[in-house]
Design a protein around this motif. Sequence first.
Motif, PDB file in Angstrom:
ATOM      1  N   LEU A 103      34.374  60.156  47.624  1.00 16.80           N
ATOM      2  CA  LEU A 103      35.002  61.249  46.873  1.00 16.80           C
ATOM      3  C   LEU A 103      36.003  60.768  45.834  1.00 16.80           C
ATOM      4  N   GLY A 104      36.190  59.469  45.729  1.00 15.49           N
ATOM      5  CA  GLY A 104      37.092  58.954  44.714  1.00 15.49           C
ATOM      6  C   GLY A 104      38.389  58.445  45.297  1.00 15.49           C
ATOM      7  N   ARG A 105      39.087  57.657  44.494  1.00 20.90           N
ATOM      8  CA  ARG A 105      40.277  56.969  44.957  1.00 20.90           C
ATOM      9  C   ARG A 105      41.440  57.909  45.240  1.00 20.90           C
ATOM     10  N   VAL A 106      41.595  58.968  44.456  1.00 21.38           N
ATOM     11  CA  VAL A 106      42.707  59.890  44.658  1.00 21.38           C
ATOM     12  C   VAL A 106      42.575  60.584  46.013  1.00 21.38           C
ATOM     13  N   VAL A 351      48.804  51.036  48.029  1.00 19.12           N
ATOM     14  CA  VAL A 351      49.119  52.454  48.125  1.00 19.12           C
ATOM     15  C   VAL A 351      50.500  52.594  48.749  1.00 19.12           C
ATOM     16  N   LEU A 352      50.779  51.736  49.719  1.00 19.27           N
ATOM     17  CA  LEU A 352      52.092  51.600  50.323  1.00 19.27           C
ATOM     18  C   LEU A 352      52.614  50.198  49.988  1.00 19.27           C
ATOM     19  N   PRO A 353      53.874  49.878  50.249  1.00 24.12           N
ATOM     20  CA  PRO A 353      54.403  48.553  49.903  1.00 24.12           C
ATOM     21  C   PRO A 353      53.536  47.411  50.430  1.00 24.12           C
ATOM     22  N   SER A 354      53.324  46.409  49.600  1.00 22.97           N
ATOM     23  CA  SER A 354      52.417  45.313  49.934  1.00 22.97           C
ATOM     24  C   SER A 354      52.882  44.488  51.128  1.00 22.97           C
ATOM     25  N   VAL A 355      54.173  44.570  51.486  1.00 20.24           N
ATOM     26  CA  VAL A 355      54.670  43.822  52.626  1.00 20.24           C
ATOM     27  C   VAL A 355      53.951  44.226  53.907  1.00 20.24           C
ATOM     28  N   VAL A 491      49.837  58.365  40.254  1.00 21.06           N
ATOM     29  CA  VAL A 491      50.871  57.564  39.586  1.00 21.06           C
ATOM     30  C   VAL A 491      50.374  56.140  39.350  1.00 21.06           C
ATOM     31  N   MET A 492      49.702  55.569  40.343  1.00 21.09           N
ATOM     32  CA  MET A 492      49.174  54.218  40.197  1.00 21.09           C
ATOM     33  C   MET A 492      48.111  54.166  39.092  1.00 21.09           C
ATOM     34  N   ARG A 493      47.293  55.193  38.999  1.00 21.30           N
ATOM     35  CA  ARG A 493      46.256  55.230  37.949  1.00 21.30           C
ATOM     36  C   ARG A 493      46.877  55.176  36.557  1.00 21.30           C
ATOM     37  N   THR A 494      48.047  55.787  36.418  1.00 20.64           N
ATOM     38  CA  THR A 494      48.728  55.816  35.127  1.00 20.64           C
ATOM     39  C   THR A 494      49.466  54.511  34.849  1.00 20.64           C
ATOM     40  N   ARG A 495      50.151  53.986  35.866  1.00 17.65           N
ATOM     41  CA  ARG A 495      51.024  52.832  35.655  1.00 17.65           C
ATOM     42  C   ARG A 495      50.331  51.494  35.852  1.00 17.65           C
ATOM     43  N   ASN A 496      49.320  51.458  36.701  1.00 20.70           N
ATOM     44  CA  ASN A 496      48.656  50.185  36.982  1.00 20.70           C
ATOM     45  C   ASN A 496      47.165  50.419  37.211  1.00 20.70           C
ATOM     46  N   PRO A 497      46.407  50.638  36.137  1.00 19.35           N
ATOM     47  CA  PRO A 497      44.974  50.943  36.271  1.00 19.35           C
ATOM     48  C   PRO A 497      44.192  49.866  37.010  1.00 19.35           C
ATOM     49  N   ALA A 498      44.560  48.608  36.823  1.00 23.04           N
ATOM     50  CA  ALA A 498      43.828  47.529  37.488  1.00 23.04           C
ATOM     51  C   ALA A 498      43.979  47.614  39.001  1.00 23.04           C
ATOM     52  N   ARG A 499      45.200  47.868  39.449  1.00 21.14           N
ATOM     53  CA  ARG A 499      45.428  48.009  40.884  1.00 21.14           C
ATOM     54  C   ARG A 499      44.745  49.268  41.414  1.00 21.14           C
ATOM     55  N   TYR A 500      44.806  50.338  40.639  1.00 13.79           N
ATOM     56  CA  TYR A 500      44.156  51.595  41.027  1.00 13.79           C
ATOM     57  C   TYR A 500      42.652  51.391  41.220  1.00 13.79           C
ATOM     58  N   ALA A 501      42.049  50.570  40.379  1.00 11.58           N
ATOM     59  CA  ALA A 501      40.592  50.362  40.454  1.00 11.58           C
ATOM     60  C   ALA A 501      40.177  49.749  41.781  1.00 11.58           C
ATOM     61  N   GLY A 502      41.100  49.071  42.455  1.00  3.40           N
ATOM     62  CA  GLY A 502      40.743  48.447  43.724  1.00  3.40           C
ATOM     63  C   GLY A 502      40.951  49.310  44.940  1.00  3.40           C
ATOM     64  N   LEU A 503      41.498  50.523  44.769  1.00  2.00           N
ATOM     65  CA  LEU A 503      41.776  51.378  45.926  1.00  2.00           C
ATOM     66  C   LEU A 503      40.501  51.703  46.702  1.00  2.00           C
TER      67      LEU A 503
END
Length: 526
Positions: A103-106, A351-355, A491-503
Motif C-alpha cells: 500500500l505504499g511507504r506512508v 522512521v524512528l531514531p537510528s540508534v 516529512v521524510m519524503r519531503t526532507r530526505n527522499p533517498a531515505r524515504y525510498a528505502g522505507l
Amino acid sequence: MTEVITPSGGGSAGPQAAAPPAGRLADQALGLPSVLFCIVTGAAPLTAMLFNVPVAVQGGGYAAPAAFLIATVALTIFSVGYIAMSRRVTSAGGFYTFVSRGLGRVAGAGAGLLIGLCYIIFVAAVVGVMGYFAATSVQTWTGIELPAWLYMAIGLAVMSALAWFHIELTAKVLGVMLVGEVLALLVLSVAVLVRGGAEGLSLAPFNPAAVFGNPSAISVFGSAASGVALFAAFWSWVGFEMAPNYAEESRDPNRIAKIATYGSVIGLGLFYMLCSYAYVAGWGLEGSVKAVSDQFSGVFASAFYPLSDRYVGHWLTTVIELLAVTSSFACAMAFYNTGARYLFALGRERVLPSVLARTSSRHSPAVASMTVTVLVALYGLGFVLYDPSTEGALLKLGTWSPLLGVLGILAVQALVCAAIIRYFLTTARDGFNWFSTLVAPIIGGAAMVGACWLLVANRATLAGAADVPFITLLPWLVAAMFVAGMVIAVVMRTRNPARYAGLGHFTLADPELDRVELHRPKHAAN
C-alpha cells in the motif's frame, strides 16, 4: 541502498560463520521449534484460557468454544494470503514491511508505528496479569501479601536481562514454560472428558449460532454481546503472526514461516476449543456461566481452579496457579521480543531514531529492547498510580490495555489483507493466485473489519467502565498512532527522499532481485 541477503538452507551456522553486519540480527539462530516456541508462548495458552475463556463465556455463554471455532476459521483464511506474502517479503519488519510493499511507504510507516506500540502495550498488559497472579498465588501459599506492582517490576527486569542474550536462549526459556502449561491444561481437559463432565458431553457449545444472543449469558450478565465473546477469542491468538518477524534469525525463513504460522493458528485453535469445551462440560451448560459470575464476584480467583480440584486434585490446582505466573511471563517476553524487533526495523529505516537499530555483541536488538523496557515501565506506572491495588493490575492494566492493542492489531491485519491483494496484482503478478492472494485476503480482511466493529461497539462492556476517557477514546488513540507514523513518512519524503525510498524495503529475499541473488555464492557480499 537496500541490503539483500540470500537466505541459506537448513543447518545451523557453524562457529566460524561470519558475524552479521551492523543493523542485522543473528543469522540462522532459530530453527522451527524455536520459532514455534516464540510464537505460541506469545499466545500463552494457559493465560489465554484462565483469562479469556471467562470473558468469552460472559458474552457467548456456554457457546464459548464456538467463538474459538469462528476465530480459528477466520485466522486460518487470513493466514493463506499472509503466508503467500511472507514467501516473497522476508524481514523483521513483519506487518510494517508487508503494508509498505503493498500500500505504499506512508501507510506502511503508519502501520509499523501502530503495530510496534500495540505490542509494547501488550507487554505492559500481560505484565499486569502476571503481577496479579503472582500476588494472589504467593499470598495463598505463604500468607505474605505483596503488591502486584512489585512482581511486575521483577518480571520486567528479568525480561530486560534476557533481551541482552542470544535469541536462542530466550527461545529455550519460553519452550520450557510452554510445555508445562500445555501439559497441565491437557491433564485437566482429558480428566473432564473421561469423566463425562457435570451433565454429560453435548455438542451445543460448538454451535456458532449460539454465540449470538446466548440465553444463558443474558440471564446471568444481562445484555451479553457476541462482540465480547469474539474479542476474547481473537485476543487469544495475538502473536500468531510473529513468524516473519523472526525471519532474519531463522535458518529457513520461507519454510519455517509457513509451518509456524499454520501450526500456531490451527494448533492453537484446536487446543483452545478442547480446553474451553472441557471448561463448559466440567461446569455444565448453565453452570459454566454461573461459575464465571462467581469468579467476577471474587468467590475464587479463577473458575478453572474448582474444576482442577474436582476432576484431578488440588495438586493440579497448585501447579496451574504457578504456571499462571510463568505463562504470563512467557507471553510478555514473547511480546517484548516482537515489539523490540518492530522498533529495530523502524530504527533501521529511520522512521524512528537510528540508534534503535544497534545490536548487542550477541546480535540482539539491545537498544530497541531497552526502549521497550522504558516504555512499558512508564505505561505501567501510569496505571499503577491510577489504581495501585492488586485487582487493578488485572482489571485495569490487564483488561483495558488489550482492548487498545487488539483493536490496533486487527486494524493492521485488515490493512495487510488489502496490501496482499494490491502487491500480487501489481509488483508480483507472477505469484498471483485467485484464492490465496485474492479471495482469502478479501474474506480475512472482512473478518478483521467485523471484529474491529464488534470490539469498538462493545468496548464499555469489555472494560467494565463506560465513562473512562481511556475507553471512550479508544478508537481515536489507535487512529492517532497510525497517523503519527504516516506524518513521519510524509516529512521524510519531503526532507530526505533517498531515505524515504528505502522505507519498508529492507528484506532478505526481494522479489525483484531474488532471481539474481539465489544464483550467487552463499556468502557473496552485496
